[in-house]
Design a protein around this motif. Structure first.
Motif, PDB file in Angstrom:
ATOM      1  N   PHE A  36       0.820  -1.207   0.000  1.00  0.00           N
ATOM      2  CA  PHE A  36       0.000   0.000   0.000  1.00  0.00           C
ATOM      3  C   PHE A  36       0.857   1.263   0.000  1.00  0.00           C
ATOM      4  O   PHE A  36       0.399   2.338   0.362  1.00  0.00           O
ATOM      5  CB  PHE A  36      -0.969  -0.006   1.187  1.00  0.00           C
ATOM      6  N   GLY A  37       2.105   1.115  -0.431  1.00  0.00           N
ATOM      7  CA  GLY A  37       2.989   2.260  -0.509  1.00  0.00           C
ATOM      8  C   GLY A  37       3.033   2.854  -1.905  1.00  0.00           C
ATOM      9  O   GLY A  37       2.253   2.488  -2.796  1.00  0.00           O
ATOM     10  N   ASP A  38       3.974   3.762  -2.114  1.00  0.00           N
ATOM     11  CA  ASP A  38       4.095   4.447  -3.399  1.00  0.00           C
ATOM     12  C   ASP A  38       4.514   3.514  -4.527  1.00  0.00           C
ATOM     13  O   ASP A  38       4.387   3.865  -5.703  1.00  0.00           O
ATOM     14  CB  ASP A  38       5.119   5.577  -3.287  1.00  0.00           C
ATOM     15  N   ASP A  39       5.038   2.331  -4.189  1.00  0.00           N
ATOM     16  CA  ASP A  39       5.497   1.395  -5.217  1.00  0.00           C
ATOM     17  C   ASP A  39       4.388   0.477  -5.726  1.00  0.00           C
ATOM     18  O   ASP A  39       4.656  -0.423  -6.530  1.00  0.00           O
ATOM     19  CB  ASP A  39       6.669   0.554  -4.686  1.00  0.00           C
ATOM     20  N   HIS A  42      -2.306   2.648  -7.394  1.00  0.00           N
ATOM     21  CA  HIS A  42      -3.453   2.920  -6.520  1.00  0.00           C
ATOM     22  C   HIS A  42      -4.649   2.038  -6.865  1.00  0.00           C
ATOM     23  O   HIS A  42      -5.392   1.601  -5.969  1.00  0.00           O
ATOM     24  CB  HIS A  42      -3.857   4.391  -6.605  1.00  0.00           C
ATOM     25  N   ASN A  43      -4.852   1.755  -8.133  1.00  0.00           N
ATOM     26  CA  ASN A  43      -5.981   0.914  -8.526  1.00  0.00           C
ATOM     27  C   ASN A  43      -5.882  -0.481  -7.917  1.00  0.00           C
ATOM     28  O   ASN A  43      -6.903  -1.089  -7.581  1.00  0.00           O
ATOM     29  CB  ASN A  43      -6.069   0.811 -10.051  1.00  0.00           C
ATOM     30  N   ALA A  49      -8.546  -3.672  -1.265  1.00  0.00           N
ATOM     31  CA  ALA A  49      -9.380  -3.229  -0.147  1.00  0.00           C
ATOM     32  C   ALA A  49     -10.855  -3.522  -0.399  1.00  0.00           C
ATOM     33  O   ALA A  49     -11.577  -3.961   0.505  1.00  0.00           O
ATOM     34  CB  ALA A  49      -9.167  -1.732   0.089  1.00  0.00           C
ATOM     35  N   ARG A  50     -11.322  -3.289  -1.617  1.00  0.00           N
ATOM     36  CA  ARG A  50     -12.716  -3.588  -1.939  1.00  0.00           C
ATOM     37  C   ARG A  50     -13.007  -5.077  -1.791  1.00  0.00           C
ATOM     38  O   ARG A  50     -14.042  -5.471  -1.230  1.00  0.00           O
ATOM     39  CB  ARG A  50     -13.023  -3.148  -3.373  1.00  0.00           C
ATOM     40  N   THR A  51     -12.105  -5.900  -2.316  1.00  0.00           N
ATOM     41  CA  THR A  51     -12.296  -7.350  -2.228  1.00  0.00           C
ATOM     42  C   THR A  51     -12.375  -7.790  -0.774  1.00  0.00           C
ATOM     43  O   THR A  51     -13.234  -8.595  -0.392  1.00  0.00           O
ATOM     44  CB  THR A  51     -11.162  -8.086  -2.951  1.00  0.00           C
ATOM     45  N   ALA A  52     -11.462  -7.270   0.042  1.00  0.00           N
ATOM     46  CA  ALA A  52     -11.447  -7.632   1.460  1.00  0.00           C
ATOM     47  C   ALA A  52     -12.777  -7.278   2.126  1.00  0.00           C
ATOM     48  O   ALA A  52     -13.380  -8.108   2.828  1.00  0.00           O
ATOM     49  CB  ALA A  52     -10.293  -6.935   2.156  1.00  0.00           C
ATOM     50  N   PHE A  53     -13.250  -6.067   1.929  1.00  0.00           N
ATOM     51  CA  PHE A  53     -14.486  -5.636   2.577  1.00  0.00           C
ATOM     52  C   PHE A  53     -15.680  -6.436   2.072  1.00  0.00           C
ATOM     53  O   PHE A  53     -16.565  -6.814   2.854  1.00  0.00           O
ATOM     54  CB  PHE A  53     -14.703  -4.146   2.332  1.00  0.00           C
ATOM     55  N   ARG A 315      -2.447  -8.994  -4.388  1.00  0.00           N
ATOM     56  CA  ARG A 315      -3.490  -9.133  -5.407  1.00  0.00           C
ATOM     57  C   ARG A 315      -4.804  -9.517  -4.713  1.00  0.00           C
ATOM     58  O   ARG A 315      -4.791 -10.192  -3.678  1.00  0.00           O
ATOM     59  CB  ARG A 315      -3.143 -10.228  -6.425  1.00  0.00           C
ATOM     60  N   PRO A 316      -5.939  -9.136  -5.285  1.00  0.00           N
ATOM     61  CA  PRO A 316      -7.232  -9.517  -4.684  1.00  0.00           C
ATOM     62  C   PRO A 316      -7.399 -11.026  -4.554  1.00  0.00           C
ATOM     63  O   PRO A 316      -8.022 -11.505  -3.596  1.00  0.00           O
ATOM     64  CB  PRO A 316      -8.262  -8.924  -5.659  1.00  0.00           C
TER      65      PRO A 316
END
Length: 363
Positions: A36-39, A42-43, A49-53, A315-316
């Protein structure tokens, strides 16, 4: 087009009470330590995060220094809170921590009141939040009175910056001392975050799990997959018998893995002995009808002593695989004995069971 969370998000996930508190946590939590860093694009962070929730993971674990660069993970997550998760804030448990170096000078790390409160304020600003649900002392500070560190956590709760507090990587002795101080202050310790996996068993040797049971403190095990070692990542990409030039460590490490990124998984951890253990554990997992990652998570969660297992994902699909662990948390006595006979301490605990050690590697 705005995103809407899945209506089925609570259908399969299981939730476990955190110690003796009123708070329940999902059996699987998502950590934003890596990826979740700059490397990371963002997509991809958004998709993870969406998959997790959507799968019922309500707990998102951060720290001030998560990146790279330090602070980048909180900043990225703050953007996701604004664009995707704003309607769901009250369904989420968001945690952060302070303890490792964040800025130059004598006030930018460890456990002083000055550092902890300033860092908490910075974290809230990066994420655009009024409060976090859990705020941790990320590591024990041997040079600051424990009373000062715990009083800072108490103030963070009383000022409305956090709802609960926790500690991370404290040994059993220091955990008892910290919990006693917090109890006297009236802000009980909710949760402890230690590293724990089939090949990193320091919490058992230290008696920490017994201590947490005794004190009624919940636990969230980080690195239950041993930083990716207890997955299929290193099963096929590293041929048995292939060695590095020193003749000690295996080569052909998968491109893009933590071992090639210079992050927490050091190449020397991938020794012949450790990889032989991983292959044997994978065979047990296959007989159980699980992936190695699923069995490793199930093992950590098996007796109910660990509240939740903290995963990272690049990865999701990895999130989906890990959540699949909760469908089979039961082990036969024969399986547990076989795992016990197979596993060896891999010496991969970067965070040290001893809370007296100064300057453990960054987490």
């Amino acid at each position: 087009m705005s995103w809407t969370a899945a209506q089925t998000r609570y259908d399969a996930m299981q939730y476990r009470r955190c110690g003796r508190s009123g708070l329940k946590l999902p059996l699987i939590s998502l950590g934003l330590w890596h990826n979740f860093g700059d490397d990371t694009p963002h997509n991809r962070k958004r998709d993870i995060a969406r998959t997790a929730f959507d799968l019922g993971i309500t707990h998102f674990d951060l720290a001030n220094n998560y990146g790279p660069r330090p602070g980048a993970a909180e900043q990225a997550f703050g953007e996701l809170l604004r664009t995707d998760f704003a309607p769901y804030r009250d369904e989420m448990i968001i945690s952060s921590k302070a303890g490792y170096e964040m800025w130059p000078g004598p006030y930018g790390e460890w456990g002083s009141r000055k550092y902890l409160i300033a860092s908490c304020d910075q974290s809230l600003k990066r994420m655009g939040l009024d409060y976090v649900d859990i705020f941790y002392s990320h590591r024990f500070d041997p040079e600051t009175p424990l009373e000062e560190t715990m009083m800072a956590l108490d103030q963070i709760v009383r000022s409305g910056r956090a709802l609960y507090v926790g500690i991370s990587s404290y040994n059993s002795k220091r955990t008892r001392e910290a919990a006693a101080i917090l109890k006297e202050l009236g802000t009980p310790c909710l949760i402890h975050q230690p590293s724990y996996s089939m090949i990193n068993r320091w919490v058992e040797d230290d008696g920490l799990l017994d201590t947490l049971d005794d004190l009624g403190i919940g636990s969230i095990a980080f690195s239950p997959l041993a930083q990716g070692m207890l997955t299929n990542k290193y099963l096929s990409s590293i041929p048995e018998g292939s060695r590095a030039t020193q003749g000690k460590y295996l080569s052909s490490i998968p491109e893009g893995s933590r071992a090639t990124q210079g992050k927490s998984l050091r190449e020397q951890f991938l020794s012949e002995e450790n990889l032989a253990t991983i292959r044997e554990l994978n065979a047990i997992a296959e007989r159980r009808g699980q992936t190695l990652a699923q069995m490793a998570l199930a093992w950590v969660l098996r007796h109910g002593r660990v509240t939740t297992a903290l995963i990272g994902a690049s990865r999701p699909e990895q999130v989906k695989d890990c959540v699949g662990a909760i469908s089979n948390l039961d082990f036969t006595e024969a399986e547990l004995k076989e795992i016990e006979a197979t596993t060896v301490e891999a010496d991969i605990n970067l965070w040290a069971a001893s809370a007296e050690r100064k300057g453990p590697p960054r987490k």
